[in-house]
Each structure stands twice: as structure tokens, then as C-alpha cells.
Design a protein around this motif. Sequence first.
Motif, PDB file in Angstrom:
ATOM      1  N   SER A   7       0.401  -0.989  -0.302  1.00  0.00           N
ATOM      2  CA  SER A   7      -0.203  -0.259  -0.410  1.00  0.00           C
ATOM      3  C   SER A   7       0.888   1.516   0.125  1.00  0.00           C
ATOM      4  N   ILE A   8       0.523   2.270  -0.338  1.00  0.00           N
ATOM      5  CA  ILE A   8       1.233   3.679  -0.885  1.00  0.00           C
ATOM      6  C   ILE A   8       0.143   4.196   0.257  1.00  0.00           C
ATOM      7  N   PRO A   9       0.823   4.557   1.093  1.00  0.00           N
ATOM      8  CA  PRO A   9       0.449   5.211   2.539  1.00  0.00           C
ATOM      9  C   PRO A   9      -0.664   7.268   1.317  1.00  0.00           C
ATOM     10  N   GLY A  10      -1.654   7.813   2.088  1.00  0.00           N
ATOM     11  CA  GLY A  10      -1.591   9.321   1.834  1.00  0.00           C
ATOM     12  C   GLY A  10      -1.767   9.146   0.018  1.00  0.00           C
ATOM     13  N   VAL A  11      -1.896  10.319   0.065  1.00  0.00           N
ATOM     14  CA  VAL A  11      -2.696  11.044  -2.191  1.00  0.00           C
ATOM     15  C   VAL A  11      -2.006  11.623  -2.524  1.00  0.00           C
ATOM     16  N   VAL A  12      -1.672  11.576  -4.041  1.00  0.00           N
ATOM     17  CA  VAL A  12      -1.294  12.207  -4.544  1.00  0.00           C
ATOM     18  C   VAL A  12      -1.551  13.845  -3.705  1.00  0.00           C
ATOM     19  N   PRO A  13      -0.408  15.286  -3.531  1.00  0.00           N
ATOM     20  CA  PRO A  13      -0.894  16.084  -3.228  1.00  0.00           C
ATOM     21  C   PRO A  13      -1.117  17.012  -4.370  1.00  0.00           C
ATOM     22  N   SER A  14      -1.860  18.615  -3.603  1.00  0.00           N
ATOM     23  CA  SER A  14      -2.735  18.828  -4.753  1.00  0.00           C
ATOM     24  C   SER A  14      -1.178  20.374  -5.987  1.00  0.00           C
ATOM     25  N   MET A  15      -0.773  20.007  -5.386  1.00  0.00           N
ATOM     26  CA  MET A  15       0.009  21.174  -7.027  1.00  0.00           C
ATOM     27  C   MET A  15      -0.484  21.985  -6.671  1.00  0.00           C
ATOM     28  N   THR A  16      -0.764  22.874  -5.830  1.00  0.00           N
ATOM     29  CA  THR A  16      -0.821  23.972  -5.839  1.00  0.00           C
ATOM     30  C   THR A  16       0.408  25.137  -4.753  1.00  0.00           C
ATOM     31  N   GLY A  17       0.727  25.882  -5.945  1.00  0.00           N
ATOM     32  CA  GLY A  17       1.887  26.139  -5.053  1.00  0.00           C
ATOM     33  C   GLY A  17       3.401  25.342  -5.220  1.00  0.00           C
ATOM     34  N   GLU A  18       4.886  25.964  -4.574  1.00  0.00           N
ATOM     35  CA  GLU A  18       5.707  25.182  -5.302  1.00  0.00           C
ATOM     36  C   GLU A  18       5.942  23.889  -4.043  1.00  0.00           C
ATOM     37  N   ILE A  19       6.971  22.554  -4.352  1.00  0.00           N
ATOM     38  CA  ILE A  19       6.717  21.774  -4.047  1.00  0.00           C
ATOM     39  C   ILE A  19       7.766  22.173  -3.632  1.00  0.00           C
ATOM     40  N   ARG A  20       8.021  21.486  -2.467  1.00  0.00           N
ATOM     41  CA  ARG A  20      10.203  21.780  -1.984  1.00  0.00           C
ATOM     42  C   ARG A  20      10.414  20.625  -1.467  1.00  0.00           C
ATOM     43  N   GLY A  21      11.652  20.152  -2.027  1.00  0.00           N
ATOM     44  CA  GLY A  21      12.084  18.926  -2.016  1.00  0.00           C
ATOM     45  C   GLY A  21      11.483  17.799  -2.891  1.00  0.00           C
ATOM     46  N   CYS A  22      11.116  16.295  -2.564  1.00  0.00           N
ATOM     47  CA  CYS A  22      10.488  15.490  -3.765  1.00  0.00           C
ATOM     48  C   CYS A  22       9.145  15.470  -2.686  1.00  0.00           C
ATOM     49  N   ALA A  23       8.313  15.786  -4.410  1.00  0.00           N
ATOM     50  CA  ALA A  23       6.750  15.269  -4.564  1.00  0.00           C
ATOM     51  C   ALA A  23       6.540  14.230  -3.374  1.00  0.00           C
ATOM     52  N   PHE A  24       7.160  12.937  -3.649  1.00  0.00           N
ATOM     53  CA  PHE A  24       6.551  12.187  -2.852  1.00  0.00           C
ATOM     54  C   PHE A  24       7.225  11.245  -2.005  1.00  0.00           C
ATOM     55  N   ALA A  25       7.727  12.897  -0.851  1.00  0.00           N
ATOM     56  CA  ALA A  25       8.723  12.529   0.025  1.00  0.00           C
ATOM     57  C   ALA A  25       7.426  11.728   1.398  1.00  0.00           C
ATOM     58  N   ALA A  26       6.417  12.829   0.831  1.00  0.00           N
ATOM     59  CA  ALA A  26       5.284  12.474   2.189  1.00  0.00           C
ATOM     60  C   ALA A  26       4.806  10.722   2.069  1.00  0.00           C
ATOM     61  N   ARG A  27       4.835  10.183   0.984  1.00  0.00           N
ATOM     62  CA  ARG A  27       4.348   9.110   1.333  1.00  0.00           C
ATOM     63  C   ARG A  27       5.804   7.749   1.058  1.00  0.00           C
TER      64      ARG A  27
END
Length: 693
Positions: free
Chosen positions: A274-294
Motif C-alpha cells: 500500500s501507498i499511504p496518503g494521496v497525490v498532493p494538490s500541486m498548488t504552489g511550489e513543491i519543496r523537495g521530492c513530491a513523493f517524500a511524504a508518502r
Amino acid sequence: MSTESLLEIRDLSVAIPTETSTLRAVRGVDLELRRGETLGIVGESGSGKSMTALALMNLLPPAARRSAACVNFAGADLSAVSEKELAGQVRGRKIGMIFQEPMTSLNPVYSIGRQLTETMTLHGDVSVAQARRRAIELLEKVGLPDPGSRLKQYPHELSGGQRQRVMIAMALMNEPELLIADEPTTALDVTIQAQILHLLHGLQTELGMSMILITHDLGVVSRAADRIAVMYAGDIVETGTTGQVLEDPRHPYTRGLLECVPGYREASARRLGSIPGVVPSMTGEIRGCAFAARCSRAVETCFTESPPVRALGSARTYVCHDPEETPGRLSPAEPPVARAAATRQDQDCVLKVEGVSRSFSVRRGMFGKRKSLKALDNVSLEIRKGEVLALVGESGCGKSTLTRTILGLDIPDSGSVTLAGRPVGELPPRQRARMIQPIFQDPYSSLNPRKTIGDIIGRPLQVNQVGARGEQQARVRRMMELVGLPTRVFNSFPDQLSGGQRQRVAIARALILDPEIVICDEPTSALDVSVQAQILNLLLDLRDELDLTYLFVTHDLSVVGHLADRVAVMYLGEIAECGDRDQVLAHPKHPYTRALLDSALTIAPELDVPEPHLTGDFPNPMNRPGGCPFHPRCPLADARCRSRVPERERSTDGTLVKCWKAGDAGGVFSQLAKGQALDAVPTPENNKEESAP
């Protein structure tokens, strides 16, 4: 396949202003496509797959802003081409597109012929007669019988598979160099899916065109694509040949998607990744790796610095800070799911369907004569306490009518449905609702958008007057915890939740009254593979913890192999085969079951798109074939199959099968797979009675 590049995209970005911020739907995408090649773009919903394709042809919302270093197509930079040139020279002419939902893409008030011919007359100096001949030629090529008469029909007169074939023909009217197929097989039966993919593959080879295949089905892309690009949060995180990406995934997101697929390198008894969480909303700038939180492998650098692009050869890249230091699964391995199918033989039968038949009176048109449509024909089933019975079959086979009859929402013409020993029709509605509950396919449309999550889950308690207000709220919160919903969404509304969370709400509502049996009607078909894995794990956990009984309606055979204890295969209102999961899936007795299994696409990059052995469309229930209902589509059918209805018999392994040729399907279909003629198939002894009345 040529090595010449047809399409080259560099640093493509799409920004869409919203009321409060800017949605960065595509973030610096680089892609390359060679002539004759198929590129598969995969990822969860919201990853930017479709937006990338729409940006290529500048079919974006009016407020959207597109930027790119170059969008080079066949030697021309499309980013510098005017809208007039795009509309007249590129879209529909050099680049064709098959949209995801053919019913909404086809104009309901125009005939099929008008829509096909206009596609050609608007883009080229051809007459209507020439365009009509081209339309008939393509409709015949895509497998629609009697193509001349089809031109007079309207979209609502065609089946889903037929409408998709019309969309393919429309996209090919001007012989484009590039075909973009956006989820071309989503929501189609597994047999139609196999036919559509085989058709696209054949047309691509014949016409020498390139193709971009957008999908979230990894089984489809593994068979149909030459190369794969994995998208996440508007960016490409991994690219390579199909074999490289699927057999040796380097990005944690790619590995996580694969671990979510039932049967991928794991025994079916194990829990899915399983992959926890959801795809980020992509509003504003993404700092670092977009997948890091999951990502369970994320290190501190992943949250602060953009990951580097790492190359493995000329066409193999991935984007990651931590490529090899912490290899292995994205999520920790789980213990095997306890499967007690063998011991369930002695369990009590909680639901019994005996000889149920149901017909409807249907009139075509305002003044047409009424005809009888037999939706169910002598259906018998048993479901034991604590087991999962999967009900599979093509659209229109009667699955929904059967589930409505079991729920007591439809009254059978003959036969009976008993729940815990009592006829369903005799149970008071409230008592019946407490004993049997449904989980529907689309959680968004089945949840009241004006009610909070707490009210939705607790509504059955209010209707049945179970406990005081405080007790009801406490019970709702306990159920939310059980299905994995955070308590903070208690006062939220359905549109504020993700698709997976909405399905958890539907599950919680169904279980709040402690029902004896739960009917799951395609509960994962509208979900991404990552969310599907979470829901399947949850259903198995709840089954073991609460000793639940499931009737699981689905057309996804990989889900059946992972979840079910027994399988019932339905065709044209009848149960064609029913037995233990391993017996039915590994040793099918009925030719229809064999055809379904051959049409299912597992992740196997070394294999091509299978040639469909099940030809023709699902028959009209108002014009049922005589004898065995499957005989018009069966490669084994003989005179007896065409004249006599087969009896339902139990084989030596306990499987119930309704077929004169039970057991012969494996040999015949294996010969078909090898391209051998059916004349070489040995004739069984019972064929001596072919001419029997």
C-alpha cells in the motif's frame, strides 16, 4: 520500429489559476516518442497524465498557461503553431485522440455516420461519398458487423465496446501519425478490453503509427507498451523500456504501484502492498521530492532538496535521492491473510438462492410491441458463513438483477432467496436491512453530498432507532476507527474526502448495523490501484475481525484471485460455473470461464497483447440463443450445444458446471493460443450424440 523520433517534449509545464492559488498540473515534463512506438504513461489520478496529452494539442482550459522549451512533432514545433493551424492541420489529422468515456465524447444527437464523415471532410479535400466509404472501411476494420447500417445508428444504440470501436475508427479517419488513447479500456469488460487492445495493436502495426497509451492499469501497459513513463504530481519520475520498469523498478513510487497489484510476485494469500496518503494538490511550489511524504524510505534530504535525475543508459532514467541504499518493499511485508476456505465447507449457509428466474417486459419505442427479457434463468447459489463468494461475468449477464433480488429489492418470478433460513421477501424491511447491506461501485454518487460523514454513517442507526443520540455517535466513531477514517472528518462532507476515504465511508455505513452478509458491487473498479489495495486489505481485515460474509461482484479476475474463497461465473442470466477459487481459476471447466481468464491481462512484459478467443458481442437477452446460451461465441459448440440446454453437473473436484463440453476448454484454447486450427482438436466421446434432438 523506427529509431527516428516523432515527438520530443522538453520542459513542458501547465499552470491553471484558481480562486486562491495556482494549480501546477504539469511540472517540467520531458518525453520522447519514436515512430511506430507505443509509450505508456501510468500513475494515479491527479498525476497529470491526461493534462500532458491535452497540453500537447493545446486542448487546455481557457485560463490555463502552457510553457515549453519545445514540443517538436514531425519536425514542427507545436508550441509556436497558431490555434488555427493546430485545429486545421494537426488535431484530428496528424494526431488522433481516443477519449476515456465514448458515451460523453460522441454527440448523442448526430448519427455515427455524420460524426465519422465530418471528421474527414473538415480536415481534407474529400467528398462526403469518399468519407462515407472510408468510414465503412474503418468500421469493418475495427470489427463492427454490417458497418453500412451502423452509419445510421446513434451512440445510445450501441454497446460500450461498440462505442469505443467507433471512437477508434473516428480517430483513424485521417490516418494520423500519432494516436493518443486516454484510458481506452477503463470500465470495459475484460473480454472487450482484450479485443480493443488487440485491435489497437493490429491497426498500429498495419498503419505504422505511434501511440501514447494513458492508463492506470499496469496489466494493460505491460502488454501493450514498448516503453513506460511513470508520472507523479505532474512530473516524470521514472522512464525506461516496459521490461526494465516493471521487472526492475528504481523509484519507490513505481515499486509501490506494483506492490499494490494483486498477484504481482506475491502469493495471493498475502496482503497487498500500500501507498499511504494521496497525490498532493500541486498548488504552489513543491519543496523537495513530491513523493517524500508518502515514502517510507524518505530521508531528511528528500523534504528539502529536489531529487536528481539519474540515468541508467540512454533511455532509462529515474528521479530519486535514495536509489539503492535502502532497497526492498515500499511498505513492510505483512503476514499472510488467514484463508480458511477449506474449513468453511462445514459452516452454516447464511444465504441460499434456489432456482431463481426473473423476466421483464420491455417495449422498444413508444408504439413497439412488448417483449420478454429474461434477466435470470434458474439461478442457484449458496454462501456460507464467513466466506467470500465472487460473482463474475460481462456487463448485462444479470449480476445486478441477482444482487437486487438477494437484497429483496426485486421479486423473482420463480424460485426463492432465503437469508439465515427465512425467505427474504417475508422479512420486514428494517430487519432485512440489518441482516444484509450493499457497498456500491461509485462511493461519490451513493453518498448524500449534503450530509456530513458522521450523519451518513450513523443514518442506519437513526432509521432503525438503535440507541440514544450519544450512543449512536460513539458507535459511529468506533466504526470510523475500524475502517481507518480519521475522526477529524466526522463533520466533513463527501466532496472534501478522497476517493478511497469515500469508499471507507460507504463500508462503515454498510457495517454499522452488524449485517450477516455484505454485497460488494464493484467496490474498487473506480479506484486507483493504490487505493484499491487499501480497500481490499481493509475488506479482508474486517472479514477476519468481524466474521463477515461477502458476495463480491466484479469483473477483475486478479481481485478474484486475491480475495475470493469461491467463484461463480455468470453468463446471460445463468450460472455457468461455480466452485472453489483455485479450481475455477487454475482448471476452468466451462469455455466461457476459460475465455475470461485468457482475456485477463496480468503484468507480463515478455508477452504480447493476447489474441481474443472470445469473439462477438454479448447477446441481446431479448433474443436468447437456443440450446446453450454461449454456443454462438464458443469454439467448441456442436449440433447438440445449439439444440439442447446443458444440465448442471458436479465434476470430480466439486465444481458445478453447466456445459456439454465441460473439461475440454483447456485443450481447445491452448491450441487456439498456439494458432492451431480447431480441426486438429480431438473430438470427445460425447460428440457422438451431436445430432441428438
